[in-house]
Design an enzyme around this catalytic site. Structure first.
Site, mmCIF file in Angstrom:
data_model
loop_
_atom_site.group_PDB
_atom_site.id
_atom_site.type_symbol
_atom_site.label_atom_id
_atom_site.label_comp_id
_atom_site.label_asym_id
_atom_site.label_seq_id
_atom_site.Cartn_x
_atom_site.Cartn_y
_atom_site.Cartn_z
ATOM 1 N N CYS A 1 64.173 52.198 45.461
ATOM 2 C CA CYS A 1 64.296 53.174 44.374
ATOM 3 C C CYS A 1 63.831 54.480 44.985
ATOM 4 C CB CYS A 1 63.430 52.815 43.173
ATOM 5 S SG CYS A 1 63.420 54.170 41.975
ATOM 6 N N CYS B 1 61.454 56.568 42.330
ATOM 7 C CA CYS B 1 60.137 56.096 41.878
ATOM 8 C C CYS B 1 59.957 54.638 42.282
ATOM 9 C CB CYS B 1 59.932 56.334 40.386
ATOM 10 S SG CYS B 1 61.296 55.849 39.324
ATOM 11 N N SER B 2 60.031 53.731 41.344
ATOM 12 C CA SER B 2 59.725 52.337 41.700
ATOM 13 C C SER B 2 60.504 51.364 40.828
ATOM 14 C CB SER B 2 58.225 52.096 41.534
ATOM 15 O OG SER B 2 57.848 52.412 40.202
ATOM 16 N N CYS B 3 61.722 51.726 40.423
ATOM 17 C CA CYS B 3 62.520 50.831 39.587
ATOM 18 C C CYS B 3 62.730 49.509 40.332
ATOM 19 C CB CYS B 3 63.856 51.474 39.246
ATOM 20 S SG CYS B 3 63.647 52.960 38.228
HETATM 21 FE FE FE Z 1 62.625 54.261 39.855
#
Ligand code: FE
Length: 203
Positions: A105, A108-110
């Protein structure tokens, strides 16, 4: 659109709240920080990724399920009971000898929580997020994965809308194994694409 706010140098509101709450609970002696770490460790490495491993093992052993997974991963995964937030729109990407899939991602951190649990710390790190796109082969090498030069690496950028699950190739020497035994070979990293499944003799 990404649904988790992210800032390089400051905590987002939810993280700040969680930290504040954790601090109070620890100071009052209500929770043991080691226990909190153990719980996170469990979700990061054990409970979460075991769901994904069951999906992969079924795809290896049930061609109809594999087809379903290709056509509508969200529904196929839900049919195994793995549903929930951050897993509403799943896409399964299948590794082949010609093509290896890697998930990142970049913003971010999906991450697909219902099948993989909580993302590892490195998945959220700026270095992984940028380098996975720029130099995926070098990143894979650092994870100990060296692919033939003829294998193309395809990088998938997760978002709030779509979360990817890598279906690694079934390891050789696993012909007689049932889905449960196969699932034990499926590592979390192999479902992100920065690892490969274990071989039966090493597990
Ligand atoms: Fe994300």
């Amino acid at each position: 659109m990404h649904d988790e706010p992210h800032h390089e140098n400051e905590l987002d509101e939810m993280t700040a709240r969680v930290r504040a709450l954790e601090t109070i609970l620890v100071e009052k002696g209500i929770v043991d920080p080691a226990a909190v770490d153990a719980i996170i460790e469990t979700y990061e490495h054990k409970v979460g990724p075991r769901n994904g491993a069951a999906v992969v093992a079924r795809a290896w052993t049930d061609p109809d399920f594999a087809d379903h997974l290709r056509q509508d991963a969200t529904a196929a995964i839900a049919s195994m009971g793995f549903v929930g937030r951050q897993g509403e729109h799943m896409v399964a990407v299948f590794n082949t000898p010609e093509e290896h899939n890697l998930v990142v991602c970049t913003l971010c951190s999906c991450y697909p929580w219902p099948v993989l649990g909580l993302p590892p710390t490195w998945y959220k790190a700026p270095a992984y997020r940028s380098r996975a796109v720029r130099e995926p082969r070098a990143v894979l090498a650092e994870f100990g994965v060296t692919l033939p030069e003829t294998t193309r690496i395809r990088v998938w950028d997760s978002t709030a809308e779509i979360r990817y699950l890598v279906i690694p190739e079934r390891p050789p020497g696993t012909d007689g194994m049932d889905a449960e035994a196969l699932a034990d070979l499926v590592t979390r990293d192999s479902m992100i694409g920065c690892g490969l499944p274990r071989h039966p003799e090493t597990s």
